[in-house]
Design a protein around this motif. Structure first.
Motif, mmCIF file in Angstrom:
data_model
loop_
_atom_site.group_PDB
_atom_site.id
_atom_site.type_symbol
_atom_site.label_atom_id
_atom_site.label_comp_id
_atom_site.label_asym_id
_atom_site.label_seq_id
_atom_site.Cartn_x
_atom_site.Cartn_y
_atom_site.Cartn_z
ATOM 1 N N PHE A 186 0.897 -1.160 0.000
ATOM 2 C CA PHE A 186 0.000 0.000 0.000
ATOM 3 C C PHE A 186 0.934 1.207 0.000
ATOM 4 O O PHE A 186 1.672 1.431 0.970
ATOM 5 N N THR A 187 0.934 1.987 -1.098
ATOM 6 C CA THR A 187 1.962 3.009 -1.274
ATOM 7 C C THR A 187 1.349 4.380 -1.519
ATOM 8 O O THR A 187 0.462 4.537 -2.366
ATOM 9 N N LEU A 188 1.860 5.366 -0.794
ATOM 10 C CA LEU A 188 1.495 6.770 -0.985
ATOM 11 C C LEU A 188 2.740 7.511 -1.471
ATOM 12 O O LEU A 188 3.767 7.517 -0.794
ATOM 13 N N VAL A 189 2.639 8.110 -2.663
ATOM 14 C CA VAL A 189 3.793 8.753 -3.291
ATOM 15 C C VAL A 189 3.488 10.237 -3.483
ATOM 16 O O VAL A 189 2.428 10.592 -4.014
ATOM 17 N N PRO A 190 4.402 11.128 -3.065
ATOM 18 C CA PRO A 190 4.134 12.567 -3.125
ATOM 19 C C PRO A 190 3.846 13.096 -4.520
ATOM 20 O O PRO A 190 4.438 12.645 -5.511
ATOM 21 N N LEU A 191 2.935 14.059 -4.572
ATOM 22 C CA LEU A 191 2.698 14.910 -5.723
ATOM 23 C C LEU A 191 2.833 16.356 -5.254
ATOM 24 O O LEU A 191 2.890 16.613 -4.043
ATOM 25 N N PRO A 192 2.915 17.337 -6.157
ATOM 26 C CA PRO A 192 3.053 18.729 -5.714
ATOM 27 C C PRO A 192 1.935 19.150 -4.764
ATOM 28 O O PRO A 192 0.766 18.774 -4.932
ATOM 29 N N GLY A 193 2.304 19.944 -3.753
ATOM 30 C CA GLY A 193 1.350 20.396 -2.753
ATOM 31 C C GLY A 193 1.028 19.295 -1.761
ATOM 32 O O GLY A 193 1.790 18.336 -1.602
ATOM 33 N N ARG A 194 -0.095 19.417 -1.080
ATOM 34 C CA ARG A 194 -0.526 18.372 -0.139
ATOM 35 C C ARG A 194 -1.371 17.344 -0.883
ATOM 36 O O ARG A 194 -2.553 17.148 -0.608
ATOM 37 N N ARG A 195 -0.725 16.680 -1.836
ATOM 38 C CA ARG A 195 -1.372 15.665 -2.655
ATOM 39 C C ARG A 195 -0.433 14.478 -2.774
ATOM 40 O O ARG A 195 0.784 14.628 -2.752
ATOM 41 N N VAL A 210 -1.207 3.719 -4.704
ATOM 42 C CA VAL A 210 -1.226 2.397 -5.330
ATOM 43 C C VAL A 210 -1.489 1.407 -4.207
ATOM 44 O O VAL A 210 -0.620 1.149 -3.370
ATOM 45 N N TRP A 211 -2.693 0.863 -4.169
ATOM 46 C CA TRP A 211 -3.100 -0.063 -3.108
ATOM 47 C C TRP A 211 -3.263 -1.443 -3.727
ATOM 48 O O TRP A 211 -4.270 -1.747 -4.373
#
Length: 419
Positions: free
Chosen positions: A225-234, A238-239
């Motif tokens: 279960f992966t959370l990968v940064p995007l610009p800003g608080r986003r 990929v779960w």
């Protein structure tokens, strides 16, 4: 039927195919890109590792892409399997290997759009927005000299048949038409395919807390279960989980899905909100018997497919392209010669196989649920946490191979991280 003769024909207008067409046009080859560009937004992103960013810089694409990408300064592994040999969290920090960031995360559709914009500005590159139906036979352009059997293919061309009835002739054909490749099938290259009892849910999230440029990968019993940064608080999600759970999650409304993601993430980034489309992708794998045939080279998902773990998939495909470019340039006037294709085959065999095997083994140890597998995975994470030289060696190898880094993937100057 009309025919047009070129140096290189690239079939497939995804990110890998477009990058290949730009790379060969950059070297002065008369190049064609075959295929319709499609940039569907389905919640998927790609973490472009440092070597891939260097490659996109060389292609003149990175400056347009950078404002829409987020740096990955830390990659955190969290053991969420609740097994007997639970491992500590492991943080891989880019500064340990003298990088500002391991790479930059950007939406797949944005990457394809920026690459496609560059196609219209590239000298010597012609786009044919039609599909390819198959391959023709190799044709000699001039007869070889007597007593020179090794030269029998020099000066030869091969045809790509297009759906509109025309054909393109080229010294080198690059098959980037995906896992269901018609060109690979026409060349008689055998494949081996496999499936996993998993699907991946993908989407884009907005969240209450700053991600601080940290990519967090939770290893669960059903997959990462992966959370990968995007610009800003986003961040992108990929779960990877059991197929029935992935479908059930995808069927939730936005508020319910956001709460489910927040719970799974242990409220790491606070309250969440769905901020983009979502998709569900089956987890499969594929390998090929060989990467080349007469006047043909396979790249990207035409040559290898494996789960989205460790940010290896598209980066490996771009490395295929950069390696093929090196092999072709070394062949001087004939990019599709036997010498060039042999060099390409050698360059890809170890790189692709080791990464396919590594991703496959990691995924299967998560699914196994048996004590020996848990022990080995836990011991490995303990070692990475405690042994700095081992951790740094793995980080360097994960970003770019130590041996055989393609020329256009080598860093030329420091790259600043934008805040």
């Amino acid at each position: 039927m009309s025919e047009k003769s070129l140096d290189v024909v690239v079939v497939g207008a995804g990110a890998t195919g477009i990058a290949a067409a730009l790379a060969f046009a950059r070297e002065g080859y008369a190049t064609a890109l075959v295929g319709e560009v499609r940039a569907a937004r389905d919640g998927r992103t790609v973490a472009l590792l440092d070597g891939s960013v260097s490659f996109l810089e060389a292609l003149g694409v990175w400056d347009a892409l950078a404002p829409e990408a987020a740096p990955l300064e830390t990659m955190r592994l969290v053991d969420a399997t609740d097994n007997l040999f639970r491992a500590p969290n492991v943080d891989f920090k880019a500064h340990e290997i003298d990088l500002d960031a391991f790479g930059w995360n950007v939406e797949n559709a944005t990457l394809v759009e920026r690459l496609a914009e560059a196609v219209g500005e590239a000298p010597g590159l012609t786009h044919f927005p039609v599909s390819a139906d198959g391959l023709g036979a190799v044709q000699e352009v001039f007869a070889p000299g007597e007593g020179e059997p090794d030269e029998a293919e020099e000066g030869a061309e091969r045809a790509v048949r297009l759906a509109d009835g025309s054909s393109l002739l080229a010294s080198l054909i690059v098959a980037a038409d995906g896992r269901g490749s018609k060109l690979r099938e026409a060349a008689g290259i055998r494949t081996r395919s496999w499936t996993y009892p998993q699907k991946a849910l993908t989407t884009i999230l907005a969240h209450e807390r700053d991600h601080r440029d940290v990519s967090s990968e939770f290893h669960t019993r059903h997959g990462p279960f992966t959370l990968v940064p995007l610009p800003g608080r986003r961040s992108s999600l990929v779960w990877v989980t059991a197929p029935e759970k992935a479908e059930a999650l995808a069927a939730l409304d936005d508020d319910a899905l956001a709460r489910a993601v927040e719970r799974q993430a242990r409220s790491l980034l606070g309250a969440m909100r769905i901020d983009g489309p979502r998709g569900v992708v089956p987890m499969t794998g594929m390998s090929v018997q060989r990467y080349t045939a007469d006047r043909l080279a396979l790249v990207g998902e035409t040559a290898h497919v494996f789960p989205p773990i460790g940010a290896q998939g598209l980066n490996l495909g771009l490395r295929d392209v950069a390696s093929l470019r090196d092999a072709a340039v070394s062949a001087n006037t004939d990019p599709g010669s036997r010498a060039a294709l042999r060099a390409y085959e050698r360059s890809r065999a170890l790189d692709v196989r080791t990464r396919t095997l590594g991703v496959d083994m990691l995924n299967r140890t998560l699914l196994a649920g048996i004590l020996p597998a848990d022990f080995l995975r836990g011991a490995g994470l303990h070692a990475l946490s405690a042994v700095g030289p081992l951790r740094r060696m793995l980080m360097r190898e994960g970003v770019t191979p130590t041996i055989g880094t393609p020329q256009l993937m080598r860093r030329r100057e420091p790259r600043a991280v934008a805040f």
